[in-house]
Design an enzyme around this catalytic site. Structure first.
Site, PDB file in Angstrom:
ATOM      1  CE1 TYR A  23      36.337  17.657  -9.057  1.00  0.00           C
ATOM      2  CE2 TYR A  23      37.761  16.485  -7.533  1.00  0.00           C
ATOM      3  CZ  TYR A  23      37.545  17.051  -8.770  1.00  0.00           C
ATOM      4  OH  TYR A  23      38.536  17.027  -9.712  1.00  0.00           O
TER       5      TYR A  23
ATOM      6  CG  HIS B 137      39.951  24.676 -11.180  1.00  0.00           C
ATOM      7  ND1 HIS B 137      40.315  24.700 -12.495  1.00  0.00           N
ATOM      8  CD2 HIS B 137      41.040  24.963 -10.464  1.00  0.00           C
ATOM      9  CE1 HIS B 137      41.598  24.988 -12.558  1.00  0.00           C
ATOM     10  NE2 HIS B 137      42.059  25.161 -11.344  1.00  0.00           N
TER      11      HIS B 137
ATOM     12  CG  HIS C 199      32.457  13.924 -17.377  1.00  0.00           C
ATOM     13  ND1 HIS C 199      32.849  14.964 -16.570  1.00  0.00           N
ATOM     14  CD2 HIS C 199      32.343  12.855 -16.562  1.00  0.00           C
ATOM     15  CE1 HIS C 199      32.964  14.541 -15.323  1.00  0.00           C
ATOM     16  NE2 HIS C 199      32.654  13.258 -15.288  1.00  0.00           N
TER      17      HIS C 199
END
Ligand SMILES: *[C@@H]1O[C@H](CO)[C@@H](O)[C@H](O)[C@H]1NC(C)=O
Ligand SMILES: *[C@@H]1O[C@H](CO)[C@@H](O)[C@H](O)[C@H]1NC(C)=O
Ligand SMILES: *[C@@H]1O[C@H](CO)[C@@H](O)[C@H](O)[C@H]1NC(C)=O
Ligand SMILES: *[C@@H]1O[C@H](CO)[C@@H](O)[C@H](O)[C@H]1NC(C)=O
Ligand SMILES: *[C@@H]1O[C@H](CO)[C@@H](O)[C@H](O)[C@H]1NC(C)=O
Ligand SMILES: *[C@@H]1O[C@H](CO)[C@@H](O)[C@H](O)[C@H]1NC(C)=O
Ligand SMILES: *[C@@H]1O[C@H](CO)[C@@H](O)[C@H](O)[C@H]1NC(C)=O
Length: 643
Positions: free
Chosen positions: A207, A239, A388
């Site tokens: 990330y 991604h 999320h």
């Protein structure tokens, strides 16, 4: 050996003339996506108020092609339609289901309707329809969840499904508007929020976070559109990408770093403004609204989070992916706002290990909105959402209540996929009034874990959030709840004097499926402490409790060949057992001798031992009546053979 036992080769032979009817869908299909990274399989789709989904599958293959749905991305239980054009121009098309890793069986009830099929030297294009909810237990329902799509193809017309190239992909089909249905300004500018020559680490998951200013403009502008700019590459490395708006108070670090690593500053700025994931397209705001930039109240910086998956540990890759935004001085009527709801992200949120399903709840009680906003709060017109959680998340629902009554499940994804976080539009704009409540429920699965998971920013921790996109914006940025942990500890037989002791006590519980159930119940029954924040980080709290969620009525199923597609009054379709119509029509669809010759020639090619021919399928009325067709002129099925 039963390798592909039961490879039941069902062939519907049709002559081409039958397909060129005016029946095929009149308007172009509005939505599209590539299903595989090498872009050999392209899907277009659209849906209508009759809950009918139309697909156009274009595959770079002249052999058989397949498309369908699976439950969790595994083959067993999969629902697929397989079709193709034989070298002589005859066609086959049929609805199947996957029994196990080696067995695929034709459905008794055919629920996909062929509209057209074309093949050229390199590709096959099939257009077909089905209802969201068919009446066949072997079909997967099409819902507003993240669907697990399976597609595939083979080199020729020998349907050796399991040896074909099979592609699994998460895809969201319930889109409502495409770009062409929205207002594009005459004057606009483009600006990229992207990484600069970032070397992709040789690591399966990265990330990467960096802070980037929004475009600097002297006067107010509206951002009205986002799209991904992905460095061209023949593998999917990127991604997903999230863009978070920063409050003006934060002191932001420079450079690029791990979002959830050693430096907590790289997790600053929590308000998602747009999410994009592999396969996602352009996101455009409704005509009424845009993100304001260029005034003192506006966010000036964003955090860009790019998730890379380098599963093959390829070295030396340099990336410049990110998000391109479009902004315009032609102002829309309202500024857009984002309200963050769900469970307050900190360790009072916990998940027991080793459970198939555990629900967590976070409440937004908005009764203090006006007080916090400083002025009366205009109704929030919610037009979109982004859900999320982290890796243990399996489902998220957001439920809207007013005056103690459930108004609606406003947004949900019961098949949540962490890798497909994207901004999704509501079918209709929903009005949320100050004083309403919004409950977020998150379902997790922790079978792969042996210790507790706590709420927190790292991907190993968990979150439970729903971002609501609305207009006109107000001063409130988040409204999130958490359960009274003392109560929860007490219910688990671990009395605690205060919240801190309550959190410690959770560690003392011996976790099994029973204690996990108890914990889930206690967390739901506990009072919630609701924390509300403004964009300037002013905080107040409120209390609340979790109301029950009233489930949807299951949608009625519809049979596509039930009563004739177009004449069917909405909601009145009834299931007609395929067996009945099969028997009724058996005589009518015996092939002509000529067809039989073609067919036998073909099957010998398949090296099948011929069992008695069995007539199948009901879609023959058109032929019998010599009417304009839905595409079928006859059909044959070849029972399975075992090697
Ligand atoms: C948005 O505005 C455009 C241009 O004025 C119009 O054509 C379109 O129908 C509008 N779309 C919606 C969903 O209102
Ligand atoms: C992908 O690209 C690399 C180099 O850019 C090349 O060596 C490789 O053959 C390509 N693979 C495919 C499947 O196109
Ligand atoms: C930044 O936020 C403070 C409150 O924290 C506010 O007083 C100030 O006007 C803001 N400044 C800008 C440039 O937005
Ligand atoms: C937000 O706060 C500012 C300053 O307190 C105030 O002027 C404004 O009216 C508030 N409400 C909205 C909806 O912006
Ligand atoms: C809970 O039950 C599931 C089966 O439903 C089992 O796989 C799991 O190991 C159990 N978990 C614990 C912690 O005992
Ligand atoms: C809630 O707010 C009140 C008053 O501001 C404060 O006394 C209390 O400690 C707060 N509770 C929590 C759990 O933050
Ligand atoms: C929300 O807060 C108000 C005021 O404190 C309270 O009356 C109401 O019961 C709360 N709602 C819920 C669901 O607890």
């Amino acid at each position: 050996m039963l390798s592909h036992s039961c490879l039941k080769s069902l062939l519907f032979l049709m002559s081409t003339w039958g397909l060129c009817s005016s029946h095929s869908s009149p308007r172009p299909l509005r939505f599209s996506a590539f299903l595989d990274p090498t872009q050999q399989i392209h899907l277009r789709w659209d849906h209508d108020s009759k809950e009918l989904m139309t697909f156009e599958l274009e595959v770079q293959s002249t052999g058989w092609v397949a498309f369908g749905f699976t439950t969790h991305g595994q083959l067993p239980g999969g629902d697929v339609v397989i079709g193709g054009v034989l070298p002589d121009g005859n066609m086959y098309f049929s609805d199947w289901h996957i029994v196990d890793e080696h067995t695929i069986v034709e459905d008794e009830s055919q629920d996909y309707k062929l509209l057209s099929m074309n093949q050229d030297e390199t590709s096959t294009t099939i257009t077909f329809q089905r209802y969201f909810q068919t009446c066949d237990a072997h079909d997967q329902p099409i819902t507003g969840d993240t669907l697990r799509v399976i597609s595939g193809f083979g080199p020729d017309d020998t349907i050796d499904f399991f040896k074909g190239k099979l592609i699994h992909k998460s895809l969201f089909l319930m889109l409502y508007l495409n770009e062409n249905q929205l207002n594009t300004p005459k004057e606009y500018y483009v600006y990229d929020l992207k990484l600069d020559d970032f070397p992709i680490p040789e690591d399966d998951t990265t990330y990467a976070c960096t802070f980037i200013p929004f475009p600097r403009v002297k006067t107010k502008h509206h951002i009205y559109k986002f799209e991904a700019v992905i460095t061209p590459r023949n593998e999917t490395m990127v991604h997903h990408i999230l863009v978070y708006a920063c409050g003006n108070a934060s002191v932001l670090p420079a450079g690029v770093s791990d979002c959830y690593g050693a430096d907590p500053d790289f997790a600053l700025c929590s308000q998602i403004v747009v999410g994009w994931a592999v396969g996602g397209g352009v996101y455009m705001f409704p005509n009424e609204t845009g993100i304001s930039i260029g005034t003192p109240r506006d966010a000036q910086w964003i955090r860009l989070e790019v998730h890379y998956s380098n599963f093959n540990y390829i070295s030396g890759l340099i990336d410049n992916s990110g998000i391109r935004l479009y902004y315009t001085p032609e102002l829309r009527p309202y500024d857009m706002g984002v309200l963050q709801t769900g469970l307050f992200t900190f360790p009072i949120h916990f998940l027991p290990p080793g459970v198939e399903a555990f629900n967590s709840y976070g409440l937004c009680n908005s009764s203090r909105f006006e007080e916090l906003n400083g002025t009366p709060v205009p109704d929030l017109h919610i037009f979109g959402y982004l859900l999320h959680t982290h890796l243990a998340g399996r489902g998220v629902r957001g439920v809207h209540y007013r005056d103690g009554k459930q108004l609606r499940i406003l947004c949900e994804d019961n098949k949540y996929d962490f890798n497909l976080q994207e901004t999704r539009g509501l079918k209709e704009v929903v009005t949320f009034k100050a004083g309403d409540e919004f409950l977020v429920e998150c379902r997790y699965q922790t079978l792969d874990r042996t210790s507790l998971t706590f709420g927190g920013p790292s991907t190993l921790n968990e979150m439970c959030l729903a971002f609501l996109f609305y207009y006109p914006r107000n001063n409130i940025s988040s409204c999130m709840g958490y359960p009274n942990i003392q109560f929860v500890a007490h219910e688990l037989g671990q009395p605690a004097a205060d919240a801190m002791e309550g959190m410690m006590a959770i560690n003392l519980v011996e976790w099994d499926n029973n204690t996990a159930k108890k914990a889930e119940k206690a967390c739901k029954e506990a009072d919630q402490i609701v924390i509300l924040k403004t964009i300037d980080e002013v905080v107040v709290n409120e209390t609340g409790f979790i109301r029950d969620i009233i489930e949807h009525e299951p949608a009625p199923c519809k049979a596509i060949f039930g009563n004739g597609l177009s004449a069917e009054p909405e909601g009145q379709a009834r299931y007609q057992p395929a067996v009945t119509s099969r028997a009724l029509n058996a005589k009518a669809i015996l092939p002509s001798p000529a067809l039989l010759v073609i067919y036998l020639g073909f099957t010998s090619l398949l090296t099948f031992s011929l069992c008695p021919l069995k007539v199948s399928q009901a879609q023959t009325r058109n032929r019998r009546k010599h009417q304009q067709p839905s595409g079928w002129t006859g059909g044959l099925s070849l029972p399975s053979m075992q090697q």
